[in-house]
Design a protein around this motif. Structure first.
Motif, PDB file in Angstrom:
ATOM      1  N   ARG A 188       8.721  -0.337  -1.096  1.00 53.88           N
ATOM      2  CA  ARG A 188      10.017  -0.671  -0.511  1.00 53.88           C
ATOM      3  C   ARG A 188       9.985  -0.471   0.986  1.00 53.88           C
ATOM      4  O   ARG A 188       9.134   0.233   1.508  1.00 53.88           O
ATOM      5  CB  ARG A 188      11.099   0.232  -1.112  1.00 53.88           C
ATOM      6  N   MET A 189      11.001  -1.015   1.665  1.00 55.68           N
ATOM      7  CA  MET A 189      11.086  -0.885   3.117  1.00 55.68           C
ATOM      8  C   MET A 189      11.694   0.452   3.537  1.00 55.68           C
ATOM      9  O   MET A 189      11.554   0.869   4.679  1.00 55.68           O
ATOM     10  CB  MET A 189      11.949  -2.016   3.699  1.00 55.68           C
ATOM     11  N   ALA A 190      12.428   1.080   2.654  1.00 55.95           N
ATOM     12  CA  ALA A 190      13.086   2.338   3.016  1.00 55.95           C
ATOM     13  C   ALA A 190      13.204   3.207   1.774  1.00 55.95           C
ATOM     14  O   ALA A 190      13.029   2.723   0.662  1.00 55.95           O
ATOM     15  CB  ALA A 190      14.481   2.059   3.589  1.00 55.95           C
ATOM     16  N   ASP A 192      11.377   5.429   0.408  1.00 57.09           N
ATOM     17  CA  ASP A 192      10.235   5.326  -0.493  1.00 57.09           C
ATOM     18  C   ASP A 192       9.185   6.345  -0.096  1.00 57.09           C
ATOM     19  O   ASP A 192       9.142   6.809   1.037  1.00 57.09           O
ATOM     20  CB  ASP A 192       9.659   3.908  -0.447  1.00 57.09           C
TER      21      ASP A 192
ATOM     22  N   LYS B 623       1.995  -7.379  -1.168  1.00 54.65           N
ATOM     23  CA  LYS B 623       3.441  -7.228  -0.986  1.00 54.65           C
ATOM     24  C   LYS B 623       4.093  -8.585  -0.714  1.00 54.65           C
ATOM     25  O   LYS B 623       3.603  -9.364   0.107  1.00 54.65           O
ATOM     26  CB  LYS B 623       3.676  -6.286   0.195  1.00 54.65           C
ATOM     27  N   THR B 677      13.821   7.692  -7.435  1.00 54.00           N
ATOM     28  CA  THR B 677      12.646   7.750  -6.559  1.00 54.00           C
ATOM     29  C   THR B 677      11.576   6.796  -7.082  1.00 54.00           C
ATOM     30  O   THR B 677      10.941   6.078  -6.304  1.00 54.00           O
ATOM     31  CB  THR B 677      12.071   9.183  -6.532  1.00 54.00           C
ATOM     32  N   LYS B 680      12.410   1.652  -8.855  1.00 52.80           N
ATOM     33  CA  LYS B 680      12.649   1.147  -7.508  1.00 52.80           C
ATOM     34  C   LYS B 680      13.600  -0.044  -7.483  1.00 52.80           C
ATOM     35  O   LYS B 680      13.177  -1.184  -7.560  1.00 52.80           O
ATOM     36  CB  LYS B 680      11.324   0.814  -6.847  1.00 52.80           C
ATOM     37  N   LEU B 682      15.821  -2.423  -5.311  1.00 48.62           N
ATOM     38  CA  LEU B 682      15.670  -2.835  -3.927  1.00 48.62           C
ATOM     39  C   LEU B 682      16.877  -2.363  -3.126  1.00 48.62           C
ATOM     40  O   LEU B 682      17.978  -2.255  -3.646  1.00 48.62           O
ATOM     41  CB  LEU B 682      15.515  -4.346  -3.838  1.00 48.62           C
ATOM     42  N   LEU B 683      16.645  -2.076  -1.861  1.00 51.40           N
ATOM     43  CA  LEU B 683      17.692  -1.546  -0.996  1.00 51.40           C
ATOM     44  C   LEU B 683      18.010  -2.570   0.093  1.00 51.40           C
ATOM     45  O   LEU B 683      17.366  -3.619   0.185  1.00 51.40           O
ATOM     46  CB  LEU B 683      17.236  -0.223  -0.397  1.00 51.40           C
ATOM     47  N   ARG B 685      17.388  -2.912   3.170  1.00 51.49           N
ATOM     48  CA  ARG B 685      16.324  -3.430   4.033  1.00 51.49           C
ATOM     49  C   ARG B 685      15.336  -4.313   3.293  1.00 51.49           C
ATOM     50  O   ARG B 685      14.529  -5.010   3.915  1.00 51.49           O
ATOM     51  CB  ARG B 685      15.589  -2.272   4.716  1.00 51.49           C
ATOM     52  N   ASP B 686      15.351  -4.254   1.972  1.00 55.83           N
ATOM     53  CA  ASP B 686      14.447  -5.120   1.195  1.00 55.83           C
ATOM     54  C   ASP B 686      15.057  -6.485   0.906  1.00 55.83           C
ATOM     55  O   ASP B 686      14.376  -7.378   0.425  1.00 55.83           O
ATOM     56  CB  ASP B 686      14.106  -4.445  -0.145  1.00 55.83           C
TER      57      ASP B 686
END
Lengths: 284, 755
Positions: A188-190, A192, B623, B677, B680, B682-683, B685-686
């Motif tokens: 992930r970008m953040a 993580d 990625k 944690t 995952k 996605l957040l 920024r993703d």
């Protein structure tokens, strides 16, 4: 969550004494971003938490002419936004800014990130290549050791078991001509954890590499300083072939595990890739 | 614009302010005097005999009021096939199995008590793969299912798919695997059972099926259904996960019965991951064919489903997977088989899109492969086969309004199909077909609304239509405001109580705005008829000339003749032989319940969409970066465009998570990542830097103001669209989800394309 005692330490001495008296049963409470969730999940069962947040000498960032001292209570948010760090040690502010979430960065501390001793702790590899030392205060007095000697195993440090408190991190200011890079690989970008991370610092003097430091995160029981990779670079002119030799040395040192986050094989591949990227940047 | 006063305006959801300021009262917030906390002890093995349970040590913990095991729980089984005991007595079949439960005065005491219960297990061999479970010698999980194959399957044939594939100019085939993901509702599960006068039960729940739940709770616990009242506080997410009744809910009732106290069970986040149902994982073998002009000739699919240890709705997900396989694009020959196999894994339930995202992952990749073989641009290929109004699909779905071609054109144009691409960049498109006008998956597809107008012009809509975060309350309130010409603030939706709201079958199949919205219109028409009759003599107008706008009743022939709606209501109340202004609406759409042949017009209209993505694949890490996302949806009409955008944004986050990063990782049935944690999502920024959402308004004649249901639609094409873009970028086909960096890197390595 099991019941525990809570001590709000008024002084460093009181905290150090309490930890020593309750050897193995007590833990330091700073930001609480690791300790409390671990206790909630039953992963640790401390009988005593020694809150050090009220000890002024553990806080603050002090800049000298040759070194910067970062108190262990410094939050990740402070590290990310401190003007001295941004100017003199931008790799640290950038790393801190990329860790966790704003909420956790407001609570989590530099000392906590290091004392938790996760192999993937993101502050460790850049501090290793910066040549940082840690100041430990114990019952017998103070001592200062290179940061790479602080880590003894996953979750185990030179002060585990009530053997003292991490007071500060002392970082010599990089000499002119030094380039530093830190590459992490996260899905992930953040928010993580690094599957793999590689930090590199190289100082050139008249074209030759006078000094090189390379460190590897999340690829061994502890954040690893890789002297073989450093030797592969030292004295060379930093050509692609030199970099490749250093990458090979680093890969040979990597002993990653496979777990829920990644297989050992993928971690090895990514260690190589992150090493290439970090070295390409510092050798450019 | 449409000429509507309220419909089509971008408005904040009516519950948004309370939710973002923490004022909303969720199940977790509920406290009742005397309430005890329940906690469940679960199995320590994936498969074992229970030799002995000694619960006595738990009773010694201060604050403990009751401990129950199967011996105390004389209940019926639950689940779609009623193969699921509430508390397991002699045998456990998965790690999530409920073995005992405690009620105590605090959560801590309940937890402590659970840890003191001694269970002696005799471990049994376990099986974690459906194909291994079918093999000779595999552990047998249920007597009813020899070789663990459940006697409930799908077999649908239209035309002759085999023959058509043989004679097709081009064919493509592949085996596609989809994985375990879970709903990740912001609010973890809770249940609060309160017994009252005469043994009546008030059950506080975040269920999606309040009225069906009354029936199930009654059947399982023996409490008469007419004594059961379901109350729903604000619900913190469901996505299909709350369409079934689960053991913890029955356990809360049993503990309340046993203790005579209200009992509440609240899951921890770890429990939520470990013990709630998942999306149905599938292995799908699919082939498709087309002629030289790229017209589809046939589709054939066979799916094997890992059912887990017990049967919830997962086993029925092929029902909806089939709709996409039979009816996305025009395809004359279709063959479809699916069956489920017991294993010692987690069981699956409903999850946004039901089986359609899984089926579409296969379906839409094969379309790209056929297009490539036929030498036709994938966008053009889709347009040649697109559904059109007036057509009938192999399952006898009658396509009325259909904006699929416009969706395809819009998505392709905005993503820049055929335009320039950087190295390792690719574009992909995938479409979807889903129910959009209700879905008659039960015999009922109905929803009732009672509309009440008060003295001050406030409209209350009392309904069984549940709000789970989709924005249906807001849409229904907007429709009510539109019908009566009232401001949106003057409309409230009351839907938290089965004692108040009239029947609704549940919130599923993207039906709530469509079905509930139509019921609101009917109830408001009833009110308008009453108001016209009363108002006409008051202003000296003909009732048929009266219109409703700006909170007034206005004579359209002579606008000077008008009167405040609230004044009419007051006049009707405050007089001799007074009346009240209450309207009723019950909408049950003109759709059909399918027979065993899986044919029949299950929805009264259908939703279509096309998603296009631009990705960049990093060949040295695997990625995938999603650079741009374009979603074009045939929504009939956007009642609340802001809510719709939110729905599609949410679907993109959830769908990209499904495609790229989310995965429940099990080791021999034990979940390894029961936390955010390592699970995952996605957040921010993703998310793609650029997201475009386009609504194609086809103004459906059956929809409320022309609207179609769209809640699920957004997630359905996403994994396929991303996989198609990855194939375009780096020339590899990913047929196994999720497309994590490691999985993509390993596929690139296998193809000699990793750098």
């Amino acid at each position: 969550m099991e019941k525990f005692e809570y001590l709000k330490a008024q002084s460093l001495r009181e905290a150090v004494d309490a930890l020593a008296r309750n050897r193995g049963k007590a833990a330091v409470l700073a930001g609480g971003t690791d300790a409390i969730p671990a206790m909630r999940r039953g992963k640790s069962s401390w009988k005593l938490l020694v809150d050090v947040k009220g000890i002024p000498s553990l806080g603050g960032i002090k800049a000298g002419s040759r070194a910067v001292s970062i108190g262990s209570l410094t939050t990740l948010a402070e590290l990310a936004s401190n003007p001295v760090i941004i100017e003199k040690l931008p790799v640290l502010s950038a790393t801190a800014l990329n860790m966790a979430s704003p909420q956790v960065r407001n609570r989590g501390t530099v000392g906590g990130n290091l004392c938790n001793a996760a192999p993937s702790a993101d502050l460790a590899p850049p501090l290793i290549v910066l040549g940082a030392k840690v100041k430990i205060v114990a019952r017998g007095g103070e001592r200062t050791i290179p940061i790479e000697e602080f880590f003894e195993g996953p979750g185990i440090t030179a002060i585990s078991g009530g053997r003292g408190i991490l007071a500060s991190v002392i970082i010599p200011l990089p000499k002119p001509g030094t380039k530093i890079s830190f590459k992490t690989h996260t899905p992930r970008m953040a928010m993580d954890l690094s599957l793999v991370s590689v930090a590199a610092a190289v100082r050139r003097d008249k074209g030759r590499i006078a000094e090189a430091r390379v460190a590897l995160g999340a690829c061994a029981p502890v954040p690893l300083r890789c002297r073989d990779a450093e030797e592969a670079l030292a004295g060379t002119s930093g050509e692609a072939s030199d970099a490749e030799r250093a990458v090979e040395a680093l890969c040979a040192a990597a002993r990653p595990i496979g777990d829920v986050r990644a297989s050992a094989g993928y971690r090895r591949d990514m260690a190589k890739e992150m090493a290439r990227r970090a070295l390409a940047e510092v050798l450019s | 614009m449409s000429g509507f006063a309220c419909v089509g305006r971008k408005v904040h959801k009516i519950d948004a302010f309370d939710k973002v300021t923490g004022r909303a009262v969720y199940g977790h917030d509920l406290r009742i005097p005397g309430m005890l906390h329940g906690r469940i002890l679960r199995s320590a093995h994936a498969h074992a005999r229970i030799a002995e349970i000694d619960a006595r040590p738990a009773l010694g913990v201060p604050g403990v009021h009751a401990v129950i095991t199967a011996a105390d729980a004389k209940t019926g089984n639950i689940g779609f096939l009623q193969d699921h005991p509430v508390l397991k007595g002699d045998r456990v079949r998965s790690f999530r199995d409920e073995v005992a439960a405690v009620a105590a005065s605090s959560e801590e005491a309940a937890e402590e008590a659970c840890s003191r219960i001694i269970v002696k297990y005799e471990p049994l061999p376990a099986v974690f793969d459906p194909f291994e479970a079918m093999a000779p010698g595999a552990p047998q999980l249920h007597d009813s299912a020899p070789a663990n194959i459940i006697k409930f399957g799908y077999d649908f044939n239209e035309g002759d798919a085999d023959k058509a594939l043989e004679s097709s100019a081009f064919t493509a085939e592949g085996t596609f695997r989809t994985h375990y993901v879970t709903h990740c509702c912001m609010e973890t599960c809770f249940a609060l059972a309160v017994f009252g006068r005469g043994g009546s039960l008030t059950f506080h729940s975040s269920t999606q099926i309040p009225y069906l739940m009354q029936n199930t709770l009654s059947r399982v616990t023996g409490v008469p259904a007419w004594k059961i009242r379901i109350r729903q506080p604000v619900i913190g997410g469901a996505f299909g996960s709350k369409l079934d009744v689960y053991p913890y809910e029955i356990i809360a009732i049993l503990l309340a019965q046993r203790t005579g106290r209200p009992v509440k069970i609240t899951y921890t986040r770890e429990e939520e991951f470990r013990c709630t149902p998942t999306r149905q994982p599938m292995v799908i073998r699919m082939s498709a064919g087309c002629d030289r002009e790229g017209k589809l000739t046939a589709r054939k699919a066979e799916a094997v489903l890992d059912n887990g240890a017990y049967t919830s709705w997962g086993i029925t997900t092929p029902h909806i997977m089939l709709t996409g396989i039979s009816s996305l694009y025009k395809v004359p020959n279709v063959s479809f088989k699916a069956f489920s196999v017991y294993t010692n894994n987690a069981y699956a339930s409903a999850f946004r899109g039901y089986g359609n995202p899984q089926g579409t992952f296969a379906n839409e990749q094969l379309i790209d492969e056929l297009a490539l073989k036929a030498g036709i641009d994938p966008v053009e290929f889709r347009l040649r086969n697109a559904n059109t109004p007036g057509s009938v699909t192999p399952q006898r779905f009658r396509i009325t309004t259909c904006g699929l071609s416009e969706c395809i054109r819009k998505a392709a144009e905005r993503i820049g199909f055929g335009g320039p691409k950087a190295a390792n960049e690719g574009v992909g498109i995938a479409c979807m077909f889903h129910v959009g006008g209700g879905g008659r998956v039960y015999k009922s597809d109905g929803c009732g609304v009672i509309a009440k107008l008060d003295d001050f012009g406030r409209l209350s809509l009392m309904t069984g239509a549940t709000e789970i975060g989709t924005g249906s309350d807001t849409a229904m309130a907007m429709i009510g405001a539109e019908c009566l010409g009232l401001p949106l603030d003057a409309v409230s939706v009351i839907n938290d109580d089965t004692d108040v709201g009239p029947w609704d079958v549940g919130i599923h199949a993207s039906r709530m705005t469509f079905i509930g919205g139509n019921a609101v219109i009917m109830a408001c028409e009833d009110i308008k008829d009453q108001l016209r009759e009363h108002a006409a003599p008051m202003i000296g107008s003909d009732p048929k000339n009266l219109e409703f706008r700006d909170s007034k009743i206005i004579d359209c022939m002579n606008p000077d003749r008008n009167i405040e709606i609230s004044r009419v209501v007051r006049a009707v109340h405050f007089r001799e032989k007074g009346r009240m202004i209450v309207g009723k609406g019950f909408y049950d759409p003109p759709n059909e319940f399918q027979g065993k042949d899986f044919r029949g017009n299950v929805s009264s209209t259908y939703a279509f969409a096309a998603h296009a993505v631009r990705v960049r694949v990093d060949p040295s890490t695997g990625k995938i970066a999603v650079l741009k996302f374009v979603a074009a949806h045939d929504v009939g009409r956007a009642i609340n465009p802001l809510g719709l955008e939110g729905q599609v944004h949410g679907a993109i986050a959830q769908g990209l998570g499904f495609a790229l990063s989310e995965q429940l990782v099990y080791d021999k049935g034990r979940l390894l990542n029961d936390n955010f944690t390592d699970y995952k999502m996605l957040l921010a920024r993703d998310m793609p830097a650029e997201i475009e959402i386009h609504f194609i308004e086809t103004d459906d004649p059956e929809g409320p103001f022309g609207a179609k249901g769209v809640s699920e639609a957004g997630i359905i094409p996403i994994p396929a669209a991303v996989a198609n873009a990855v194939a375009d970028a780096v020339g590899i086909r990913i047929r196994t989800l999720p497309m994590t960096p490691e999985n993509v890197h390993s596929a690139l390595k296998a193809a000699g394309k990793a750098t």
